[in-house]
Design a protein around this motif. Structure first.
Motif, PDB file in Angstrom:
ATOM      1  N   LEU A  33       0.915  -1.097   0.063  1.00 40.39           N
ATOM      2  CA  LEU A  33       0.121  -0.013   0.085  1.00 40.39           C
ATOM      3  C   LEU A  33       1.009   1.199   0.000  1.00 40.39           C
ATOM      4  N   ARG A  34       1.078   1.885  -1.449  1.00 38.50           N
ATOM      5  CA  ARG A  34       1.833   3.002  -1.266  1.00 38.50           C
ATOM      6  C   ARG A  34       1.135   4.240  -1.952  1.00 38.50           C
ATOM      7  N   ASP A  35       1.835   5.371  -1.765  1.00 34.19           N
ATOM      8  CA  ASP A  35       1.110   6.750  -2.253  1.00 34.19           C
ATOM      9  C   ASP A  35       1.702   7.094  -3.873  1.00 34.19           C
ATOM     10  N   LYS A  36       1.296   7.981  -4.456  1.00 31.28           N
ATOM     11  CA  LYS A  36       1.675   8.357  -5.558  1.00 31.28           C
ATOM     12  C   LYS A  36       3.270   8.394  -5.796  1.00 31.28           C
ATOM     13  N   ASN A  37       3.997   8.633  -4.957  1.00 28.74           N
ATOM     14  CA  ASN A  37       5.472   8.749  -4.962  1.00 28.74           C
ATOM     15  C   ASN A  37       5.933   7.226  -4.710  1.00 28.74           C
ATOM     16  N   GLY A  38       5.329   6.343  -4.514  1.00 27.15           N
ATOM     17  CA  GLY A  38       5.799   5.230  -3.930  1.00 27.15           C
ATOM     18  C   GLY A  38       6.287   5.000  -2.573  1.00 27.15           C
ATOM     19  N   GLU A  39       5.990   5.989  -1.640  1.00 27.79           N
ATOM     20  CA  GLU A  39       6.225   5.829  -0.119  1.00 27.79           C
ATOM     21  C   GLU A  39       5.093   5.119   0.424  1.00 27.79           C
ATOM     22  N   ARG A  40       5.341   4.653   1.593  1.00 24.42           N
ATOM     23  CA  ARG A  40       4.552   3.806   2.478  1.00 24.42           C
ATOM     24  C   ARG A  40       3.205   4.594   2.805  1.00 24.42           C
ATOM     25  N   ASP A  41       2.020   4.310   2.436  1.00 19.40           N
ATOM     26  CA  ASP A  41       0.727   4.715   2.861  1.00 19.40           C
ATOM     27  C   ASP A  41      -0.542   3.892   3.262  1.00 19.40           C
ATOM     28  N   ASN A  42      -0.218   2.942   4.266  1.00 13.80           N
ATOM     29  CA  ASN A  42      -0.892   1.787   4.496  1.00 13.80           C
ATOM     30  C   ASN A  42      -2.037   1.988   5.408  1.00 13.80           C
ATOM     31  N   ALA A  43      -2.542   3.137   6.184  1.00 10.62           N
ATOM     32  CA  ALA A  43      -3.085   3.119   7.290  1.00 10.62           C
ATOM     33  C   ALA A  43      -3.880   4.371   7.078  1.00 10.62           C
ATOM     34  N   GLY A  44      -5.169   4.403   7.469  1.00  9.95           N
ATOM     35  CA  GLY A  44      -6.151   5.543   7.334  1.00  9.95           C
ATOM     36  C   GLY A  44      -7.408   5.552   8.123  1.00  9.95           C
ATOM     37  N   LEU A  45      -8.349   6.381   7.733  1.00  6.10           N
ATOM     38  CA  LEU A  45      -9.524   6.682   8.274  1.00  6.10           C
ATOM     39  C   LEU A  45     -10.613   5.815   7.300  1.00  6.10           C
ATOM     40  N   MET A  46     -11.618   5.463   7.820  1.00  8.98           N
ATOM     41  CA  MET A  46     -12.800   4.929   7.148  1.00  8.98           C
ATOM     42  C   MET A  46     -14.126   5.848   7.630  1.00  8.98           C
ATOM     43  N   LEU A  47     -14.700   6.413   6.701  1.00 11.70           N
ATOM     44  CA  LEU A  47     -15.933   7.167   7.047  1.00 11.70           C
ATOM     45  C   LEU A  47     -17.044   7.010   6.076  1.00 11.70           C
ATOM     46  N   GLY A  48     -18.369   7.049   6.496  1.00 12.66           N
ATOM     47  CA  GLY A  48     -19.534   6.691   5.805  1.00 12.66           C
ATOM     48  C   GLY A  48     -20.784   7.512   6.402  1.00 12.66           C
ATOM     49  N   TRP A  49     -21.802   7.751   5.325  1.00 11.32           N
ATOM     50  CA  TRP A  49     -23.088   7.897   5.600  1.00 11.32           C
ATOM     51  C   TRP A  49     -23.820   7.378   4.651  1.00 11.32           C
ATOM     52  N   GLU A  50     -24.907   6.747   5.275  1.00 14.56           N
ATOM     53  CA  GLU A  50     -25.916   6.123   4.440  1.00 14.56           C
ATOM     54  C   GLU A  50     -27.488   6.235   4.797  1.00 14.56           C
ATOM     55  N   ARG A  51     -28.380   6.030   4.026  1.00 17.11           N
ATOM     56  CA  ARG A  51     -29.779   6.243   4.432  1.00 17.11           C
ATOM     57  C   ARG A  51     -30.447   5.550   3.584  1.00 17.11           C
ATOM     58  N   VAL A  52     -31.573   4.823   3.647  1.00 18.32           N
ATOM     59  CA  VAL A  52     -32.708   4.432   2.928  1.00 18.32           C
ATOM     60  C   VAL A  52     -33.669   5.619   2.817  1.00 18.32           C
ATOM     61  N   MET A  53     -34.117   5.782   1.691  1.00 22.13           N
ATOM     62  CA  MET A  53     -34.999   6.899   1.239  1.00 22.13           C
ATOM     63  C   MET A  53     -36.142   6.759   1.184  1.00 22.13           C
ATOM     64  N   THR A  54     -36.879   6.322   2.374  1.00 27.05           N
ATOM     65  CA  THR A  54     -38.179   6.036   2.505  1.00 27.05           C
ATOM     66  C   THR A  54     -39.152   6.827   1.970  1.00 27.05           C
ATOM     67  N   GLU A  55     -39.074   8.013   1.960  1.00 22.99           N
ATOM     68  CA  GLU A  55     -39.851   9.098   1.322  1.00 22.99           C
ATOM     69  C   GLU A  55     -40.070   8.895   0.008  1.00 22.99           C
ATOM     70  N   ILE A  56     -39.081   8.343  -0.645  1.00 23.91           N
ATOM     71  CA  ILE A  56     -39.365   7.886  -2.116  1.00 23.91           C
ATOM     72  C   ILE A  56     -39.766   6.654  -2.334  1.00 23.91           C
ATOM     73  N   SER A  57     -38.657   5.448  -1.710  1.00 26.28           N
ATOM     74  CA  SER A  57     -39.080   4.166  -1.653  1.00 26.28           C
ATOM     75  C   SER A  57     -38.346   3.293  -0.655  1.00 26.28           C
ATOM     76  N   ASP A  58     -38.960   2.551   0.019  1.00 26.63           N
ATOM     77  CA  ASP A  58     -38.150   1.669   0.949  1.00 26.63           C
ATOM     78  C   ASP A  58     -37.161   0.784  -0.084  1.00 26.63           C
ATOM     79  N   ARG A  59     -37.162   0.712  -1.233  1.00 33.66           N
ATOM     80  CA  ARG A  59     -36.041   0.033  -1.898  1.00 33.66           C
ATOM     81  C   ARG A  59     -34.812   0.974  -2.360  1.00 33.66           C
ATOM     82  N   LEU A  60     -34.795   2.143  -2.022  1.00 39.51           N
ATOM     83  CA  LEU A  60     -33.820   3.027  -2.494  1.00 39.51           C
ATOM     84  C   LEU A  60     -32.923   3.362  -1.385  1.00 39.51           C
ATOM     85  N   TRP A  61     -31.680   3.106  -1.464  1.00 39.56           N
ATOM     86  CA  TRP A  61     -30.532   3.276  -0.254  1.00 39.56           C
ATOM     87  C   TRP A  61     -29.386   4.268  -1.107  1.00 39.56           C
ATOM     88  N   VAL A  62     -29.015   5.415  -0.241  1.00 40.30           N
ATOM     89  CA  VAL A  62     -27.975   6.202  -1.029  1.00 40.30           C
ATOM     90  C   VAL A  62     -26.973   6.327   0.133  1.00 40.30           C
TER      91      VAL A  62
END
Length: 266
Positions: free
Chosen positions: A185-214
């Motif tokens: 896991l390396r960056d654009k210069n070939g340097e070590r870049d192997n650890a970082g954050l994971m972030l997310g937001w998700e929602r089922v859009m029930t106002e439109i349909s229970d089948r739609l998730w964003v």
């Protein structure tokens, strides 16, 4: 079908216990692993395509469509009182686990020689032990069997919580941290870049349909795992859905891709 499920489950139990090489695409948001874990006895088949928007990379080399065919299974019974097998871990209550493998093509002529990767995940859902408890998941993915070529070995820990304002559901937010093989896991210069954050937001859009998730999904570093991803999913039936997403990589040398993923539970 029942015999086939039992046979596959047996092999996956062996992988999880370390008797054969274990540990490629777990249950995900659009890009990174989520805190969701498949229930006991459920099998999940996914077919993923990551299509570059440009035919050449920054160095003028031809880009390829990455194809990923994955199979995973839920391993631990969720309700001990309903399944005798669960008595083995009944003190652990709501803990779930899944494991599986992926067959990947389109990573280039060298890496395509070793196309199989493994993964596993252990987690608990929201409100598992007390009200307002976040969901948590711990696992690893993209564990290939060719040392210093495909053993990316991305380990992660992630939490998630659904946020509400009165009766209004604002969606589920999640955050976590990952660490992978520093030799790969390396960056654009070939340097070590192997650890970082994971972030997310998700929602089922029930106002439109229970089948739609964003969803909006981010993973750090300039390695091949670092990207900002956004898209949506449509659930055709209770067991069949599809995701369409757009992937913007943190490494400027990598071309943006479009994700299409078909998911089938059985």
């Amino acid at each position: 079908m029942r015999t086939l499920k039992i046979a596959i489950l047996g092999m996956m139990f062996l992988m999880l216990s370390g008797l054969v090489p274990a540990f490629a695409t777990p249950s995900t948001l659009i890009w990174a692993p989520s805190t969701d874990v498949k229930p006991f006895g459920m099998f999940h088949l996914d077919v993923d395509n990551y299509t570059p928007l440009q035919s050449r990379d920054h160095a003028g080399n031809k880009t390829f469509v990455l194809q990923d065919y994955g199979l995973l299974a839920g391993l631990l019974p969720e309700r001990p009182e309903e399944n005798p097998l669960a008595k083995l871990w009944s003190p652990l209550g709501k803990i779930l686990a899944e494991t599986g493998f992926d067959y990947k093509k389109g990573l280039g002529p060298t890496l395509d020689k070793w196309p199989v990767y493994f993964h596993f995940k252990i987690g608990v859902p929201e409100d598992a032990y007390f009200k307002n408890m976040p969901a948590f998941a711990f696992g690893a993915y993209d564990m290939g069997y060719k040392r210093n070529f495909t053993n990316n070995n991305v380990w992660y820990l992630r939490g998630a919580k659904t946020i509400t304002a009165g009766k209004l559901n604002l969606g589920r937010i999640s955050a976590g941290y990952f660490n992978g093989n520093a030799k790969l896991l390396r960056d654009k210069n070939g340097e070590r870049d192997n650890a970082g954050l994971m972030l997310g937001w998700e929602r089922v859009m029930t106002e439109i349909s229970d089948r739609l998730w964003v969803c909006v999904d981010y993973q750090g570093t300039q390695s091949s795992y670092g990207a900002l991803n956004y898209g949506f999913s449509w659930k055709f039936t209770d067991k069949i859905s599809a995701i369409l997403g757009y992937d913007v990589y943190n490494n400027p040398n990598l071309r943006d891709t479009v994700t299409f993923q078909l998911d089938v539970d059985f």
